[in-house]
Design a protein around this motif. Structure first.
Motif, PDB file in Angstrom:
ATOM      1  N   HIS A 168      67.641-135.227  11.584  1.00 14.59           N
ATOM      2  CA  HIS A 168      68.995-134.872  12.025  1.00 14.59           C
ATOM      3  C   HIS A 168      69.060-133.390  12.393  1.00 14.59           C
ATOM      4  O   HIS A 168      68.139-132.611  12.105  1.00 14.59           O
ATOM      5  N   LEU A 169      70.185-132.987  12.993  1.00 17.49           N
ATOM      6  CA  LEU A 169      70.367-131.606  13.426  1.00 17.49           C
ATOM      7  C   LEU A 169      71.342-130.849  12.530  1.00 17.49           C
ATOM      8  O   LEU A 169      71.848-129.795  12.920  1.00 17.49           O
ATOM      9  N   ALA A 170      71.632-131.382  11.343  1.00 15.57           N
ATOM     10  CA  ALA A 170      72.630-130.738  10.483  1.00 15.57           C
ATOM     11  C   ALA A 170      72.261-129.303  10.129  1.00 15.57           C
ATOM     12  O   ALA A 170      73.142-128.473   9.881  1.00 15.57           O
ATOM     13  N   TRP A 171      70.950-129.004  10.078  1.00 13.72           N
ATOM     14  CA  TRP A 171      70.513-127.630   9.801  1.00 13.72           C
ATOM     15  C   TRP A 171      70.162-126.894  11.091  1.00 13.72           C
ATOM     16  O   TRP A 171      69.512-125.854  11.058  1.00 13.72           O
ATOM     17  N   SER A 172      70.575-127.416  12.241  1.00 19.30           N
ATOM     18  CA  SER A 172      70.201-126.907  13.558  1.00 19.30           C
ATOM     19  C   SER A 172      68.722-127.222  13.810  1.00 19.30           C
ATOM     20  O   SER A 172      68.114-128.054  13.124  1.00 19.30           O
ATOM     21  N   ALA A 173      68.127-126.543  14.792  1.00 18.33           N
ATOM     22  CA  ALA A 173      66.731-126.786  15.160  1.00 18.33           C
ATOM     23  C   ALA A 173      66.209-125.572  15.904  1.00 18.33           C
ATOM     24  O   ALA A 173      66.971-124.700  16.327  1.00 18.33           O
ATOM     25  N   GLY A 174      64.901-125.516  16.075  1.00 16.16           N
ATOM     26  CA  GLY A 174      64.303-124.401  16.786  1.00 16.16           C
ATOM     27  C   GLY A 174      64.231-123.148  15.927  1.00 16.16           C
ATOM     28  O   GLY A 174      64.224-123.207  14.693  1.00 16.16           O
ATOM     29  N   ALA A 175      64.224-121.990  16.590  1.00 17.88           N
ATOM     30  CA  ALA A 175      64.049-120.720  15.886  1.00 17.88           C
ATOM     31  C   ALA A 175      65.193-120.408  14.938  1.00 17.88           C
ATOM     32  O   ALA A 175      65.027-119.630  13.992  1.00 17.88           O
ATOM     33  N   HIS A 176      66.362-121.007  15.184  1.00 16.90           N
ATOM     34  CA  HIS A 176      67.544-120.688  14.384  1.00 16.90           C
ATOM     35  C   HIS A 176      67.853-121.753  13.335  1.00 16.90           C
ATOM     36  O   HIS A 176      68.992-121.834  12.864  1.00 16.90           O
ATOM     37  N   THR A 177      66.883-122.559  12.968  1.00 18.02           N
ATOM     38  CA  THR A 177      67.084-123.507  11.866  1.00 18.02           C
ATOM     39  C   THR A 177      67.529-122.758  10.623  1.00 18.02           C
ATOM     40  O   THR A 177      67.030-121.674  10.323  1.00 18.02           O
ATOM     41  N   CYS A 178      68.469-123.336   9.880  1.00 15.69           N
ATOM     42  CA  CYS A 178      69.042-122.672   8.702  1.00 15.69           C
ATOM     43  C   CYS A 178      67.950-122.235   7.732  1.00 15.69           C
ATOM     44  O   CYS A 178      67.168-123.065   7.259  1.00 15.69           O
ATOM     45  N   PRO A 179      67.886-120.941   7.388  1.00 17.41           N
ATOM     46  CA  PRO A 179      66.834-120.475   6.471  1.00 17.41           C
ATOM     47  C   PRO A 179      67.118-120.793   5.007  1.00 17.41           C
ATOM     48  O   PRO A 179      66.218-120.682   4.181  1.00 17.41           O
ATOM     49  N   ALA A 180      68.359-121.177   4.676  1.00 16.85           N
ATOM     50  CA  ALA A 180      68.727-121.426   3.280  1.00 16.85           C
ATOM     51  C   ALA A 180      68.950-122.905   3.004  1.00 16.85           C
ATOM     52  O   ALA A 180      69.591-123.251   2.008  1.00 16.85           O
ATOM     53  N   GLN A 181      68.406-123.764   3.835  1.00 13.50           N
ATOM     54  CA  GLN A 181      68.675-125.191   3.652  1.00 13.50           C
ATOM     55  C   GLN A 181      68.097-125.715   2.347  1.00 13.50           C
ATOM     56  O   GLN A 181      68.668-126.622   1.725  1.00 13.50           O
ATOM     57  N   GLY A 182      66.965-125.187   1.905  1.00 12.28           N
ATOM     58  CA  GLY A 182      66.394-125.631   0.641  1.00 12.28           C
ATOM     59  C   GLY A 182      67.308-125.331  -0.530  1.00 12.28           C
ATOM     60  O   GLY A 182      67.564-126.187  -1.387  1.00 12.28           O
ATOM     61  N   GLN A 183      67.852-124.101  -0.572  1.00 14.55           N
ATOM     62  CA  GLN A 183      68.765-123.736  -1.649  1.00 14.55           C
ATOM     63  C   GLN A 183      70.054-124.563  -1.570  1.00 14.55           C
ATOM     64  O   GLN A 183      70.568-125.021  -2.599  1.00 14.55           O
ATOM     65  N   ALA A 184      70.578-124.774  -0.353  1.00 13.45           N
ATOM     66  CA  ALA A 184      71.812-125.541  -0.198  1.00 13.45           C
ATOM     67  C   ALA A 184      71.636-126.984  -0.640  1.00 13.45           C
ATOM     68  O   ALA A 184      72.501-127.563  -1.303  1.00 13.45           O
ATOM     69  N   ARG A 185      70.500-127.568  -0.292  1.00 13.99           N
ATOM     70  CA  ARG A 185      70.264-128.957  -0.676  1.00 13.99           C
ATOM     71  C   ARG A 185      70.074-129.076  -2.191  1.00 13.99           C
ATOM     72  O   ARG A 185      70.540-130.037  -2.813  1.00 13.99           O
ATOM     73  N   LEU A 186      69.403-128.117  -2.785  1.00 14.09           N
ATOM     74  CA  LEU A 186      69.232-128.128  -4.231  1.00 14.09           C
ATOM     75  C   LEU A 186      70.581-128.043  -4.935  1.00 14.09           C
ATOM     76  O   LEU A 186      70.869-128.820  -5.854  1.00 14.09           O
ATOM     77  N   ILE A 187      71.431-127.111  -4.520  1.00 14.21           N
ATOM     78  CA  ILE A 187      72.757-126.967  -5.129  1.00 14.21           C
ATOM     79  C   ILE A 187      73.548-128.262  -4.989  1.00 14.21           C
ATOM     80  O   ILE A 187      74.184-128.735  -5.938  1.00 14.21           O
ATOM     81  N   THR A 188      73.506-128.862  -3.803  1.00 15.49           N
ATOM     82  CA  THR A 188      74.253-130.089  -3.558  1.00 15.49           C
ATOM     83  C   THR A 188      73.761-131.222  -4.443  1.00 15.49           C
ATOM     84  O   THR A 188      74.549-131.932  -5.076  1.00 15.49           O
ATOM     85  N   SER A 189      72.455-131.412  -4.483  1.00 20.14           N
ATOM     86  CA  SER A 189      71.884-132.503  -5.260  1.00 20.14           C
ATOM     87  C   SER A 189      72.224-132.379  -6.735  1.00 20.14           C
ATOM     88  O   SER A 189      72.654-133.344  -7.385  1.00 20.14           O
ATOM     89  N   VAL A 190      72.037-131.182  -7.285  1.00 18.32           N
ATOM     90  CA  VAL A 190      72.321-130.977  -8.702  1.00 18.32           C
ATOM     91  C   VAL A 190      73.807-131.133  -8.982  1.00 18.32           C
ATOM     92  O   VAL A 190      74.205-131.744  -9.987  1.00 18.32           O
ATOM     93  N   ALA A 191      74.664-130.603  -8.097  1.00 18.18           N
ATOM     94  CA  ALA A 191      76.110-130.713  -8.307  1.00 18.18           C
ATOM     95  C   ALA A 191      76.555-132.165  -8.367  1.00 18.18           C
ATOM     96  O   ALA A 191      77.365-132.547  -9.224  1.00 18.18           O
ATOM     97  N   ILE A 192      76.041-132.993  -7.474  1.00 19.16           N
ATOM     98  CA  ILE A 192      76.415-134.408  -7.462  1.00 19.16           C
ATOM     99  C   ILE A 192      75.867-135.118  -8.687  1.00 19.16           C
ATOM    100  O   ILE A 192      76.569-135.882  -9.360  1.00 19.16           O
ATOM    101  N   GLU A 193      74.593-134.876  -9.001  1.00 17.23           N
ATOM    102  CA  GLU A 193      73.992-135.499 -10.174  1.00 17.23           C
ATOM    103  C   GLU A 193      74.779-135.190 -11.441  1.00 17.23           C
ATOM    104  O   GLU A 193      75.048-136.082 -12.265  1.00 17.23           O
TER     105      GLU A 193
END
Length: 474
Positions: A344-369
């Motif tokens: 998917h393109l939720a984190w954009s693509a190419g040179a401007h892909t979100c650099p903090a997507q790993g941290q954001a996904r971790l926060i989201t996963s733990v928050a939901i759990e």
């Protein structure tokens, strides 16, 4: 896909095929918030590019096709990120200007300038120990859940998801309590395009104060690591990298948490014991990133010349906006199963892909759990069709997510963490040397790891309480 451009000045009348012909769809109105699928279907009648308005009198072209979106995102020479040519054509009080205006940050730079800024950001984020971050997210979640667990009802937006990313990202950036309130006020105002100019000024002043503080008194946080990076960022550059990361990491992460919880609580495919495993939560996050990404329309570019692309003439300096949501749901895509599919393109693509997507996904996963584990019998308080979405051209965000559950009595983990003795020691988020190999394996190890070590409550509880009071005000 190749885009041809010329050096000629823009014609006085829009040429045939230009999105300036005909009516423009208002992305700021209620229709997109109420029925995004219907809105994107209507826009696709124009083809993969459609004429829209970002706010009254602010025209743009929205890219709704997946292949067309990738073509734009991967061609920074034809579609650069610098908005200053466009910015000169809009009023100073334009509601979307604070969200789109030029800042010397990664998002608005290309080529070597982008590489320099991006290096400072990615290197600083890479120093964060994801295991320690998970521990801090869990402890913060416990504290918030403990506040409403005994009531039997909550709004998971105001009581939980709006606050948690702010707590975590302000800890990551070493933000002291007296700047926290300003960041809360400024961030929500910019995304909602309400009093956006004032909100922008509040945010700017708070982050500049933070930068100057960390120059004087560095710590173990991303702000200090940016300050000491070999590329030697100026105060202005540091301020705008932090503004970008905070903007991308707080409001969108809040929306991702809420949209994930909405899906898990309303979709029969995710029935059963929701607290019983990580797999279902991860599937829900993937589904949301495909169908309801927290930034629905973003990744703006600004052609430096008139450009013909996909049969449409795109005027010089006028915004070309990627509809991440429409591109992800493009009927031309053949994939039916989105579980585990990260194309998917939720984190954009190419040179401007979100650099903090790993941290954001971790926060989201733990928050939901954490909230599903603490309140396993939680249910929506209203039918899902009655939930209300916030209007706005950029985000996909619920106004509230009311839930009911059997009240939890007795002491929770959050109570124990909250009641620990005060200390001035911040959680140490530095990456220990022995964890380098684990980090190379990506997020999987962190997301499936056992509970990280507990994080002691510190003097920042006062700021947490202030955040809660402010966000609960009518």
């Amino acid at each position: 896909m190749t885009a041809d451009h010329t050096e000629t000045a823009p014609p006085s009348e829009p040429p045939a095929g230009c999105p300036a012909h005909g009516d423009r769809f208002p992305l700021y109105g209620p229709e997109l918030a109420i029925d995004p699928a219907g809105a994107y279907a209507r826009l696709r009648e124009h083809g993969p590019l459609a004429p829209v308005e970002l706010s009254p009198g602010v025209p743009a072209t929205l890219v709704t096709g997946y292949a067309a979106a990738l073509g734009v995102l991967r061609d920074p020479n034809t579609f650069p990120k610098d908005p200053r040519g466009w910015q000169r054509t809009v009023a100073a009080d334009c509601p979307v200007l604070p969200m789109m205006m030029y800042r010397p940050n990664c998002r608005h730079a290309d080529g070597s300038a982008h590489s320099r800024l991006r290096m400072a950001v990615t290197d600083s984020l890479a120093r964060v120990d994801l295991f320690a971050l998970r521990g801090y997210v869990e402890a913060s979640a416990d504290t918030l859940i403990a506040r409403f667990a005994g009531k039997g009802a909550a709004d998971l937006v105001a009581d939980y998801a709006r606050v948690l990313p702010l707590l975590v990202f302000n800890e990551l950036f070493g933000c002291p309590p007296d700047l926290g309130d300003s960041l809360v006020m400024g961030m929500s105002g910019i995304f909602d395009t309400v009093n956006a100019k004032q909100s922008n000024e509040i945010m700017r002043a708070a982050v500049l104060d933070l930068v100057q503080l960390k120059r004087r008194d560095p710590g173990h946080d991303v702000t200090s690591w940016l300050a000491e990076h070999p590329v030697r960022l100026t105060d202005e550059e540091m301020m705008h990298q932090i503004l970008t990361l905070l903007g991308a990491g707080t409001e969108p992460t809040q929306n991702l948490i809420v949209n994930g919880l909405r899906l898990l609580l309303s979709d029969d495919r995710f029935g059963g014991d929701l607290s019983g495993g990580n797999l279902q939560v991860e599937d829900a996050i993937d589904e949301v990133l495909w169908t309801d990404p927290p930034l629905a329309n973003f990744a703006m570019t600004y052609p430096t010349h008139d450009v013909e692309y996909e049969g449409v003439v795109l005027p010089k300096d006028q915004p070309v906006v990627i509809s991440l949501a429409a591109a992800n749901t493009d009927p031309m895509l053949t994939a039916e199963h989105r579980e585990g599919n990260r194309a998917h393109l939720a984190w954009s693509a190419g040179a401007h892909t979100c650099p903090a997507q790993g941290q954001a996904r971790l926060i989201t996963s733990v928050a939901i759990e954490k909230v599903l584990d603490a309140l396993p019998e939680m249910e929506l308080a209203v039918p899902v069709r009655l939930l209300k979405w916030r209007p706005g051209p950029f985000h996909r965000a619920l106004t509230a997510l009311p839930v009911n559950f059997p009240p939890v009595t007795g002491r929770m983990a959050g109570d124990a963490w909250r009641d620990r003795p005060d200390t001035d020691t911040r959680p140490d988020l530095r990456m220990p040397p022995q964890r380098g190999a684990e980090r190379a394996d990506g997020l999987a190890a962190v997301l499936s790891a056992a509970r990280a070590r507990p994080v002691r409550k510190n003097r920042y509880r006062q700021w947490r309480d202030s955040v809660l009071r402010r966000l609960r005000r009518p």
